[in-house]
Scaffold this active site. Structure first.
Site, PDB file in Angstrom:
ATOM      1  N   CYS A  22      26.670  16.878  16.299  1.00 45.46           N
ATOM      2  CA  CYS A  22      25.900  17.834  17.099  1.00 45.46           C
ATOM      3  C   CYS A  22      24.407  17.748  16.814  1.00 45.46           C
ATOM      4  O   CYS A  22      23.578  17.926  17.709  1.00 45.46           O
ATOM      5  CB  CYS A  22      26.402  19.258  16.885  1.00 45.46           C
ATOM      6  SG  CYS A  22      26.477  19.790  15.161  1.00 45.46           S
ATOM      7  N   ASP A  71      24.714  24.154  24.493  1.00 40.95           N
ATOM      8  CA  ASP A  71      25.713  23.786  23.484  1.00 40.95           C
ATOM      9  C   ASP A  71      26.687  22.812  24.136  1.00 40.95           C
ATOM     10  O   ASP A  71      27.464  23.189  25.014  1.00 40.95           O
ATOM     11  CB  ASP A  71      26.439  25.038  22.986  1.00 40.95           C
ATOM     12  CG  ASP A  71      27.505  24.735  21.935  1.00 40.95           C
ATOM     13  OD1 ASP A  71      27.682  23.543  21.592  1.00 40.95           O
ATOM     14  OD2 ASP A  71      28.157  25.684  21.457  1.00 40.95           O
ATOM     15  N   HIS A  92      26.648  24.044  12.845  1.00 42.24           N
ATOM     16  CA  HIS A  92      26.634  23.653  14.247  1.00 42.24           C
ATOM     17  C   HIS A  92      25.178  23.654  14.700  1.00 42.24           C
ATOM     18  O   HIS A  92      24.330  24.317  14.086  1.00 42.24           O
ATOM     19  CB  HIS A  92      27.471  24.620  15.098  1.00 42.24           C
ATOM     20  CG  HIS A  92      27.688  24.155  16.503  1.00 42.24           C
ATOM     21  ND1 HIS A  92      28.068  22.859  16.795  1.00 42.24           N
ATOM     22  CD2 HIS A  92      27.572  24.796  17.706  1.00 42.24           C
ATOM     23  CE1 HIS A  92      28.178  22.723  18.114  1.00 42.24           C
ATOM     24  NE2 HIS A  92      27.878  23.880  18.686  1.00 42.24           N
TER      25      HIS A  92
END
Length: 205
Positions: A28, A97, A81
């Site tokens: 990520c 996201d 994250h």
């Protein structure tokens, strides 16, 4: 545009559609770096309106709901994250996201409510903190040799992205400085959930 609400209808996303974004599962931090790079190169919005947001805590155990890894009612427990925050000059903020089942991009207040819920219902050791870094600083300073994604035998836990590792003139690996929620370490500012919501959400303006 997959957003909802009257304001979101007039918002033009800063990114390509989700399925056209550079994406590698479990990377990520690099996905968001590439998204920052896209925004810089396409100049649709000023880069200074955008931020990389690292979400973690001291125990590196954070619950996030509405993730593709577990799209049902329960959360995924990540060690960290990363999402992108766009503070639009139009007055509304949006979260990008690439791992969520929520809209892409998603209005900030909707994302916070659905993905983070409330700290009131979460044991203190699992409460999230947020390191918010300006996109230009993230592009300039982030580096990862992807060593965190190898097991003790040197095998990849997940296939690495197809492009070369991201590095700077000063570093080949500083990911831990971004994941750390120690405000004395690394770049940007560190917030609690309530501080993050108050700083960027429309409901608290």
């Amino acid at each position: 545009m997959e957003g909802n609400g009257p304001t979101a209808v007039h918002y033009q996303p800063a990114s390509p559609p989700r399925d056209a974004c550079v994406y590698s599962s479990c990377y990520c931090e690099e996905n968001i770096w590439k998204l920052c790079e896209y925004i810089k190169n396409h100049d649709q919005y000023p880069l200074q309106e955008c931020y990389a947001v690292f979400i973690s805590n001291e125990r590196k155990m954070i619950p996030i709901w509405k993730q593709q890894a577990r799209p049902g009612d329960g959360p995924v427990i990540w060690d960290y994250h990363v999402v992108l925050l766009h503070v639009s000059s139009g007055g509304q903020s949006f979260i990008y996201d690439l791992d969520t089942v929520l809209p892409f991009p998603c209005p900030f207040d909707t994302y916070v409510e659905d993905a983070f819920k409330s700290d009131d219902d979460i044991h203190p050791q699992f409460r999230r903190k947020f390191r918010v870094i300006r996109a230009d600083s993230y592009l300039k300073n982030f580096a990862s040799d992807r060593s965190h994604m190898k097991d003790s035998s040197g095998n990849w836990r997940e296939p690495p992205p197809p492009y070369p590792c991201i590095e700077t003139g000063d570093s080949k690996m500083n990911l831990n400085d971004f994941i750390s929620m120690d405000p004395e370490v690394g770049w940007g500012a560190v917030y609690t959930l309530s501080e993050f919501t108050h700083r960027f959400g429309s409901k608290n303006c």
